[in-house]
Design an enzyme around this catalytic site. Structure first.
Site, short mmCIF file in Angstrom:
data_model
loop_
_atom_site.label_atom_id
_atom_site.label_comp_id
_atom_site.label_asym_id
_atom_site.label_seq_id
_atom_site.Cartn_x
_atom_site.Cartn_y
_atom_site.Cartn_z
N ASP A 65 0.83 -1.20 0.00
CA ASP A 65 0.00 0.00 0.00
C ASP A 65 0.87 1.26 0.00
OD1 ASP A 65 -2.68 1.34 0.37
OD2 ASP A 65 -1.67 2.04 2.18
N ASP A 68 2.62 1.54 -3.69
CA ASP A 68 1.84 2.01 -4.84
C ASP A 68 1.80 3.53 -4.90
OD1 ASP A 68 0.01 2.56 -2.83
OD2 ASP A 68 -1.57 1.27 -3.60
N ASP A 89 -8.43 -0.22 0.49
CA ASP A 89 -7.93 -0.14 1.86
C ASP A 89 -9.06 -0.35 2.86
OD1 ASP A 89 -5.29 0.20 1.33
OD2 ASP A 89 -5.23 2.34 1.75
#
Length: 213
Positions: A65, A68, A89
């Site tokens: 996460d 990216d 998320d």
């Protein structure tokens, strides 16, 4: 609350890793989707009480996460990518809580429901304010790297990661930890609603004053 300190520490590492990914032609959205799939696999592992393995996947999801976004900033962040990232998320966060509820419904389900309820408050205040902040061109100098601007609070990304780690290391204490964090999330939501309302109200008043002069 801790993101303002942890973000400057991890961003240089993420940028170096993202540079290597960019060199190999990897796209940010590919990392986002891969990270989501890695995180989602933790749900059945949690349900069957493979907590150590689930923790590895949860941490893998969080690393991806971060990657990216770092990869996107090496070129130009896209609104579509930001939308995909934040949506997945929230699904992942809820999925982890679901995994613990499935592991021991009699013991964990009520606390899991309360925690998910509190996540709804933080999530709704997060996204609703992001929409209005964009409309009124409000900005946050502390989080310029974010695709969406949102009000900070007591429960943010760093605290959530720490919570998930504690869940996996101390699964027997899930109800206590979940209820404690739910209280923090509810307070965060209340702060965001109050601060967001007054911030947007002030922006509207200033806009009306400007148009009247």
């Amino acid at each position: 609350m801790l993101d303002k300190w942890t973000t400057p520490l991890i961003q240089p590492l993420l940028r170096r890793a993202a540079s290597g990914l960019k060199h190999h032609g990897i796209k940010p959205d590919q990392i986002t989707i891969t990270g989501f799939l890695v995180g989602i696999i933790s749900i059945p592992l949690l349900a069957f009480e493979y907590y150590s393995l689930a923790l590895l996947l949860i941490l893998g999801n969080r690393i991806l996460d971060g990657l990216d976004g770092a990869l996107a900033r090496l070129s130009s962040p896209s609104d579509a990518g930001g939308f995909l990232d934040i949506t997945l998320d929230f699904i992942f966060y809820s999925g982890v809580v679901l995994g613990f509820a499935l592991a021991s419904p009699a013991k964990n389900a009520l606390a899991a429901c309360v925690l998910l309820f509190s996540f709804m408050g933080t999530g709704a205040s997060f996204l609703a304010y992001a929409i209005m902040a964009e409309k009124h061109q409000l900005s946050d100098p502390n989080f310029k790297h974010k695709s969406l601007y949102y009000l900070s609070g007591l429960a943010e990304g760093t605290e959530t990661i720490m919570l998930f780690i504690l869940f996996c290391l101390l699964p027997d204490y899930f109800p206590q930890l979940a209820l404690m964090f739910a209280a923090i999330c509810m307070l965060t939501a209340a702060i965001r609603v109050w601060s967001g309302y007054h911030s947007i109200s002030l922006a509207e008043k200033e806009k009306h004053q400007d148009s009247a002069t």
